[in-house]
Design an enzyme around this catalytic site. Structure first.
Site, PDB file in Angstrom:
ATOM      1  N   ARG A  35     -14.112   8.683  13.802  1.00 25.63           N
ATOM      2  CA  ARG A  35     -12.902   9.209  13.590  1.00 25.63           C
ATOM      3  C   ARG A  35     -13.337  10.743  13.541  1.00 25.63           C
ATOM      4  NH1 ARG A  35     -10.432  11.411   9.210  1.00 25.63           N
ATOM      5  NH2 ARG A  35     -11.664  10.164   7.634  1.00 25.63           N
ATOM      6  N   GLN A  60     -17.378   4.596   9.423  1.00 28.08           N
ATOM      7  CA  GLN A  60     -17.986   6.092   9.469  1.00 28.08           C
ATOM      8  C   GLN A  60     -18.649   6.599   8.136  1.00 28.08           C
ATOM      9  OE1 GLN A  60     -15.262   9.849   9.416  1.00 28.08           O
ATOM     10  NE2 GLN A  60     -16.049   9.666  11.367  1.00 28.08           N
ATOM     11  N   THR A  65     -15.892  18.175   1.546  1.00 29.80           N
ATOM     12  CA  THR A  65     -15.347  18.257   2.684  1.00 29.80           C
ATOM     13  C   THR A  65     -15.943  19.066   3.833  1.00 29.80           C
ATOM     14  OG1 THR A  65     -13.118  19.234   3.573  1.00 29.80           O
ATOM     15  CG2 THR A  65     -14.192  20.528   1.647  1.00 29.80           C
ATOM     16  N   GLU A  66     -15.426  18.690   4.979  1.00 27.28           N
ATOM     17  CA  GLU A  66     -15.917  19.118   6.121  1.00 27.28           C
ATOM     18  C   GLU A  66     -15.609  20.832   6.344  1.00 27.28           C
ATOM     19  OE1 GLU A  66     -15.422  16.522   9.229  1.00 27.28           O
ATOM     20  OE2 GLU A  66     -15.436  17.854  10.910  1.00 27.28           O
ATOM     21  N   PHE A  76     -12.321  22.250  12.432  1.00 28.54           N
ATOM     22  CA  PHE A  76     -12.833  21.035  11.827  1.00 28.54           C
ATOM     23  C   PHE A  76     -13.653  20.360  13.064  1.00 28.54           C
ATOM     24  CE2 PHE A  76     -11.937  17.965   8.334  1.00 28.54           C
ATOM     25  CZ  PHE A  76     -12.007  18.911   7.353  1.00 28.54           C
ATOM     26  N   GLY A  79      -0.777   7.391   2.261  1.00 26.65           N
ATOM     27  CA  GLY A  79       0.467   8.262   3.072  1.00 26.65           C
ATOM     28  C   GLY A  79       0.865   7.264   4.197  1.00 26.65           C
ATOM     29  N   ARG A 113     -18.788  13.817  13.276  1.00 25.46           N
ATOM     30  CA  ARG A 113     -19.240  13.131  11.915  1.00 25.46           C
ATOM     31  C   ARG A 113     -20.390  12.312  12.137  1.00 25.46           C
ATOM     32  NH1 ARG A 113     -13.719  12.219   8.259  1.00 25.46           N
ATOM     33  NH2 ARG A 113     -13.555  14.588   7.907  1.00 25.46           N
ATOM     34  N   LEU A 160     -17.024  12.772  -1.824  1.00 23.29           N
ATOM     35  CA  LEU A 160     -16.964  13.627  -0.771  1.00 23.29           C
ATOM     36  C   LEU A 160     -17.089  15.072  -0.836  1.00 23.29           C
ATOM     37  CD1 LEU A 160     -16.268  13.239   2.411  1.00 23.29           C
ATOM     38  CD2 LEU A 160     -13.883  13.685   1.871  1.00 23.29           C
ATOM     39  N   HIS A 162     -19.746   9.522   6.405  1.00 22.17           N
ATOM     40  CA  HIS A 162     -19.339  11.062   6.387  1.00 22.17           C
ATOM     41  C   HIS A 162     -20.617  11.862   6.186  1.00 22.17           C
ATOM     42  CE1 HIS A 162     -17.799  15.002   5.370  1.00 22.17           C
ATOM     43  NE2 HIS A 162     -16.454  14.634   5.738  1.00 22.17           N
ATOM     44  N   SER A 167      -7.216  11.535  10.414  1.00 16.23           N
ATOM     45  CA  SER A 167      -6.691  10.350   9.664  1.00 16.23           C
ATOM     46  C   SER A 167      -5.370  10.777   8.920  1.00 16.23           C
ATOM     47  CB  SER A 167      -7.839  10.186   8.358  1.00 16.23           C
ATOM     48  OG  SER A 167      -7.190   9.335   7.433  1.00 16.23           O
ATOM     49  N   LEU A 168      -4.984  11.904   8.456  1.00 15.69           N
ATOM     50  CA  LEU A 168      -3.962  12.324   7.703  1.00 15.69           C
ATOM     51  C   LEU A 168      -2.702  12.135   8.815  1.00 15.69           C
ATOM     52  CD1 LEU A 168      -4.779  15.062   5.147  1.00 15.69           C
ATOM     53  CD2 LEU A 168      -4.288  12.514   4.820  1.00 15.69           C
ATOM     54  N   GLY A 215       1.656   3.976   4.024  1.00 14.13           N
ATOM     55  CA  GLY A 215       2.371   3.131   3.356  1.00 14.13           C
ATOM     56  C   GLY A 215       3.921   3.773   2.841  1.00 14.13           C
ATOM     57  N   HIS A 235     -17.486   6.420   4.247  1.00 17.53           N
ATOM     58  CA  HIS A 235     -16.132   7.083   4.358  1.00 17.53           C
ATOM     59  C   HIS A 235     -15.146   6.507   4.927  1.00 17.53           C
ATOM     60  CE1 HIS A 235     -13.739  10.497   3.755  1.00 17.53           C
ATOM     61  NE2 HIS A 235     -13.814  10.737   5.087  1.00 17.53           N
ATOM     62  N   GLU A 294      -5.589   3.154   7.515  1.00 15.20           N
ATOM     63  CA  GLU A 294      -6.965   2.967   7.873  1.00 15.20           C
ATOM     64  C   GLU A 294      -7.046   1.443   8.101  1.00 15.20           C
ATOM     65  OE1 GLU A 294      -9.626   4.593   4.837  1.00 15.20           O
ATOM     66  OE2 GLU A 294     -11.261   3.614   5.751  1.00 15.20           O
ATOM     67  N   GLY A 324       1.056  -1.118  -0.005  1.00 18.02           N
ATOM     68  CA  GLY A 324       0.188  -0.112  -0.198  1.00 18.02           C
ATOM     69  C   GLY A 324       1.021   1.109  -0.015  1.00 18.02           C
ATOM     70  N   ALA A 325       0.705   2.058  -0.807  1.00 14.45           N
ATOM     71  CA  ALA A 325       1.399   3.302  -1.029  1.00 14.45           C
ATOM     72  C   ALA A 325       0.632   4.489  -1.018  1.00 14.45           C
ATOM     73  CB  ALA A 325       2.206   3.288  -2.340  1.00 14.45           C
TER      74      ALA A 325
END
Lengths: 248, 261, 601
Positions: free
Chosen positions: C412, C236, C254-255, C123, C20, C311, C252, C238, C417-418, C22, C377, C402, C17-18
């Site tokens: 969450r 979740q 965005t919030e 947020f 964030g 959320r 999505l 969203h 998440s990031l 990974g 989401h 995730e 997995g590549a």
């Protein structure tokens, strides 16, 4: 609100191929990628297409629609007249793997050669300070989603395979511009731009800018400013004289 | 993906283009417009007459540097041929090396490429990496020279307020020609100062603009102009030609100037 | 010994997995000096991380001096309804600022404050403006920065390679087996340590913000290798996904729209979120529109707008409004920023939302409200990991991002998440590298293991059952959307179990046409194995958890059950293809951290 279309889709690989027609019904609001998915689900389960986000954010589903380089997921079917035949072909500049999927490794190889970021020393208080006025310009380049449509449309490599080793392409120039104009970067990439990247091959015919789905002004804001910076270093006798005099 | 060497046979359709829109219209129009301008300018510059009718000087002959000019701007020496030749190299070179015009003529005259995603008209291509196209990099020198010329055009526009009187003196006035000369100088200024080289010199060459507020401001202004560089390129091109036509027609007696006061 | 029949690569650490997590793991492992490979299902840089919009949560204190890791920790735990692994939440809050600053060192350009530092935005669920961001395309900035850094570090990247099985040497995971999408040929990776960073599971639902890759591969790989999964029912939804046109439903919104001043309204124009403030958040939420609007400018003297409740709360509220007949024309509610902020501000702060609505829905968000509704989401549950090391319960196997569970508890917070990807991606890479360095010799999978995988993967070509993989996928998506959606009930969950069982039978009869080279029909048939595994696990957990908490809402058990379910993780283990479920107590939080929750607001 459904309307019928004929989709002429390229089927084949390096050994050969042909356009095949598929009659498809498109619902209101559909994009071309939805129609391709419908063909997969109902008529040609092995039709190869590369896609990820279907929201214009990942830049995977690049193809040519009626000969124009575009993202399949950001091209709405209501651009076309019901009953129309729509031609979908793979991007032309890179070798075909299958159907609409091409081998874009050229772009990743070019990315490896770009001289990396080299930041100045930190501020005395240990922080980094950058101002929005400086960052704005570079943030435009960071919008790039690497769909490689600019690389596809650029005639330097699209129509001249032999230029591929010498020419990095618009995507690389956008990246180079973002590094060169980074407010804290101190690497000088002008020699690389003139030499290995082949900036001089670009004749600024602006097709890269025309096809960019992110609306990045590739030619005006990245390539031409880079050309001017190369001029500073190599083609401007006044700058040369000034540098000699000031001992830079 | 494996890192196999890029094959020369790329697969996929081999048509020259799959575009079905009228992509050829743009290059055709460009060829038409630029050819008209080139032919007219060459003729007007070489004909060496009807370029001055007081107080209007045709922009093709400004500044007039020969002492034998119909209207001497700066009499440097006596030049036997058309004095236009002495100065037209500057704006001509500026336009020839202009980043916008390069796009226009590479696409239309040279067909490299004629339009996006339409096959290049040439089998070999080396871009601007070799002489003579390498000389395109001298654009900023033509910018300096052409800017000087524009300054003279403003001077001419000022002089166009000074009408000769019957007793050999002059009086302040305003004719349609005055407005034409002002408009011409204005359009040419917009074109010159929206130039990419100008943008670079004003601030584009700096990485940190925030610490040089004046240059940041200047760069932003020029950047805004630069977005319309193509528009200014065409308006000023047609404008300068029409200005010459206007002066020439008065001089030849085809029309007479409208004098407002 | 490994089977030489297939292309084989040998590494100390492989990262699957590549996105964030990974990328961050690979960078860390490589920096530790071990031979590292990064394997991804798509092209490099296309992972789902690019879709993240709003920002990275980190208590940098650039906008609010009052912020610190403890406040962030508290917000995260409360947002997760206290089901979180406290230690993960602590590490996350403590380390997130360093991880963000590190991105800047590697070339990321965040939006700036006036004094030249990283700007932070509001947020949902975050007490202070905390999200470092780049307009509304923060994920793109993050993945590109990490991608370029990894490329310059010379990490080997294998693109468009689908990993289908983890290989084992006794108890240990010792590599992975999969196929190239390009050629359909098989490939073996032998490794001392393996990091899973495969992301989520959203493609099991019909309306989702997730990309095609989100098929629960890592979750299934881990479960099949014997690793524990926890809290798989915590999904979740969203609150704001696009609802129209149908073909883009779920994408999505965005919030950040609400963070920057947007508000939710029903068809009567009412700001309905004021009617859905639960007791849990009452003390810290504005009661009047005046206070809510004033909060954007002055957070010290006003309480936060209910538009920015966590959320799960907002998603349920929207669901209830639509059910009550106060929805928008296409079955959502209205998200209005046009009447509240200038067009110039909207275009600058939310450029990609502006573009997205204009291109896909013919809506100009600077002039009209958006129609939005809940979309699948994120999964809070997943592979159980040790907080400090990101190690799963199987030796040699690590998980981050995730696919891993614990940090987010039952729900969450946006922006967490990031930062999760960075904090635990780094930890997974670090500890996987250490594990690889400490391991003597190179473990090796048995040949018959590989051969058996190969046979299973080719089965759909040899099958004459005639079932269409696309039809099975659509049936699964309908099933999960309708029966295991945002509001759940025992009867529906049981029905879902029956349907999933029959879909498994259908999957066994799937036939694919053509050859192995870049064949999406075949690829989907294989992904369906993972999707069905996830669907089964989620449904099992959802049936067992007889309470409503965070991302799990039971119509038949509407309230939380703090004494029973509030104290346990639901653990799933798979043996011979069958899941078994057990309840295990949550890790106990130390007293000094417990105090943070007793102080009240």
């Amino acid at each position: 609100m459904a309307s019928e279309f004929t989709m002429r889709v390229w089927r084949g690989d390096l050994s050969g191929g042909e356009f095949k027609d598929y009659r498809v019904e498109a619902q209101e609001g559909m994009v071309v990628l939805d129609v391709i998915h419908t063909i997969q689900a109902t008529q040609a389960p092995d039709l190869a297409v590369r896609w990820n986000c279907k929201a214009g954010k990942c830049g995977s589903c690049s193809a040519e629609i009626n000969g124009k380089p575009r993202l399949l997921c950001m091209t709405r079917m209501n651009l076309f007249e019901p009953g129309e035949t729509i031609t979908i072909s793979p991007i032309k500049t890179f070798p075909l793997l299958r159907d609409l999927v091409t081998d874009v490794s050229f772009n990743y190889e070019k990315a490896k050669k770009i001289p990396a970021l080299k930041l100045k020393a930190k501020e005395a208080d240990g922080t980094r300070r950058m101002y929005q006025d400086d960052v704005d310009r570079v943030q435009e380049f960071h919008k790039c989603i690497e769909c490689f449509l600019c690389q596809d449309v650029c005639h330097v490599i699209r129509d001249h395979e032999d230029n591929k080793p010498e020419f990095a392409g618009p995507r690389s120039f956008v990246r180079l511009a973002s590094l060169e104009m980074h407010p804290l970067d101190e690497e000088d990439r002008r020699e690389f731009l003139k030499g290995d990247a082949g900036l001089g091959y670009c004749n600024i015919t602006k097709c890269c800018t025309e096809v960019c789905p992110e609306g990045i002004h590739i030619t005006d804001n990245a390539i031409i400013p880079l050309k001017e910076r190369v001029v500073d270093a190599y083609y401007d006798p006044v700058v040369w004289l000034m540098n000699k005099l000031t001992g830079k | 993906m494996s890192d196999q060497a890029v094959a020369v046979n790329r697969g996929g359709p081999t048509d020259k283009t799959l575009r079905i829109d009228a992509w050829w219209v743009e290059p055709a129009v460009t060829v038409g417009m630029l050819s008209t301008f080139l032919i007219y300018t060459t003729w007007a510059a070489l004909v060496n007459e009807h370029y001055y009718v007081a107080p209007y000087l045709s922009p093709f002959y400004s500044p007039c540097l020969s002492t034998s000019c119909a209207h001497v701007t700066l009499g440097l020496f006596d030049w036997p041929l058309s004095p236009a030749i002495l100065i037209l190299w500057a704006p001509a070179g500026f336009r020839l090396t202009c980043y916008y015009y390069r796009k226009a003529y590479y696409r239309s005259f040279w067909m490299s490429p004629p339009a996006c995603a339409v096959r290049d008209g040439h089998a070999q291509y080396s871009g601007e990496t070799r002489f003579p196209l390498l000389m395109q990099n001298l654009h900023r020198y033509f910018f300096y020279a052409a800017t000087l010329v524009v300054l003279f055009l403003w001077w001419d526009a000022l002089l166009a307020f000074r009408f000769p009187t019957t007793d050999g003196g002059s009086e302040f006035g305003l004719g349609l020609g005055t407005l034409v000369l002002i408009a011409n100088a204005a359009f040419l200024s917009l074109y010159s100062f929206s130039c990419h080289s100008c943008r670079h010199l004003c601030g584009g060459g700096l990485d940190v603009l925030s610490q040089s507020p004046l240059r940041l401001k200047l760069w932003r202004q020029v950047s805004r102009l630069n977005e319309n560089h193509m528009l200014f390129a065409w308006i000023s091109l047609v404008g300068v030609m029409l200005t010459d036509v206007y002066v020439r027609f008065i001089s030849m007696g085809y029309i007479s100037d409208v004098r407002f006061f | 010994m490994a089977n030489d029949k297939y292309e084989t690569h040998e590494y100390d650490v492989i990262v699957i997995g590549a996105g964030g997590a990974g990328l961050r793991a690979a960078i860390e492992a490589s920096a530790a000096g071990v031979k590292t490979a990064l394997i991804c299902k798509s092209l490099l840089g296309k992972a789902h991380t690019v879709m993240a919009e709003g920002g990275i949560a980190a208590a940098l204190r650039n906008v609010y001096q009052e912020d610190n890791w403890k406040v962030h920790f508290r917000d995260t735990m409360r947002g997760g309804k206290m089901l979180n692994n406290w230690r993960m939440a602590q590490l996350h809050a403590q380390e997130a600022p360093d991880r963000v600053l590190e991105l800047e060192e590697w070339g990321a350009l965040f939006d700036r404050t006036k004094d030249g530092r990283i700007l932070q935005r509001d947020f949902g669920g975050h007490r202070y403006a905390r999200l470092a961001h780049v307009g509304d395309r923060t994920g793109l900035e993050m993945i590109r920065t990490l991608q370029q850094h990894a490329v310059h570090k010379g990490i080997d990247v294998y693109m468009e390679c689908n990993i289908q099985r983890l290989l084992k040497d006794g108890d240990r995971v010792c590599g992975a087996f999969g196929y190239w999408r390009e050629s359909g040929k098989f490939v073996t990776f032998k490794s001392k340590a393996t990091v899973l960073a495969t992301g989520g599971v959203g493609k099991a639902w019909k309306f989702t913000s997730n990309s095609w890759e989100y098929t629960g591969d890592g979750t299934t790989l881990a479960a099949d290798a014997g690793a524990d999964l926890i809290d798989m029912e915590m999904i979740q939804f969203h609150p704001t996904g696009m609802v129209w046109p149908n073909s883009v439903r779920g994408i999505l919104v965005t919030e950040g729209v609400r963070g920057d001043g947007g508000t939710l309204r029903n068809s009567e124009g009412e700001r309905f979120m004021f009617n859905y403030i639960t007791d849990y958040f009452r003390a810290e939420t504005a009661e009047t529109e005046e206070e809510a609007d004033a909060w954007y400018e002055d957070k010290t003297n006003n309480r936060r707008t209910p538009d920015l409740l966590p959320r799960d709360e907002v998603a349920r509220a929207i669901n209830a409004e639509v059910k009550a007949g106060r929805g928008s024309p296409h079955g959502g509610v209205l998200l209005d920023i046009a009447s509240r902020r200038s067009a110039e501000y909207i275009a600058r702060r939310l450029p990609s939302m502006h573009h997205q609505f204009k291109e896909l829905a013919d809506v100009d968000i600077t002039k009209e409200p958006m129609e939005v509704g809940p979309t699948c989401h994120y999964i809070m549950g997943g592979v159980r990991v040790e907080a400090d090391t990101a190690a799963t319960t199987v030796p040699g196997l690590y998980a981050a991002g995730e696919v891993a569970a614990g940090l987010h508890g039952a729900n969450r917070l946006g922006g967490n998440s990031l930062s999760d990807l960075l904090v635990f991606g780094r930890r997974a890479g670090l500890y996987a590298a250490q594990y690889a360095q400490d391991l003597e010799g190179h473990p090796s999978p048995a040949t018959d293991q590989i051969e058996q995988c190969a046979q299973e993967l080719l089965a759909p070509f040899n099958n004459d059952g005639g079932e269409n993989p696309y039809s099975v996928h659509m049936a699964l998506q309908d099933c999960m959307q309708n029966l295991v959606g945002i509001i759940r009930a025992e009867s529906e969950l049981k029905k879902a179990q029956t349907e999933i069982a029959s879909l498994k039978e259908r999957l066994a009869r799937v036939t694919v046409e053509g050859h192995r080279q870049y064949n999406p029909g075949w690829n989907l048939a294989l992904d369906l194995q993972s999707l069905l595994t996830v669907a089964e696990a989620t449904t099992m957990g959802a049936l067992e958890r007889k309470e409503s908490r965070g991302g799990h809402t039971r119509e038949d058990h509407p309230g939380p059950d703090p004494d029973k379910y509030g104290k346990i993780n639901l653990v799933l283990r798979r043996k011979d293809g069958e899941f078994s479920l057990s309840a295990e107590p949550l890790p106990e939080m130390p007293d000094d951290l417990k105090e943070l929750f007793e102080e009240g607001r």
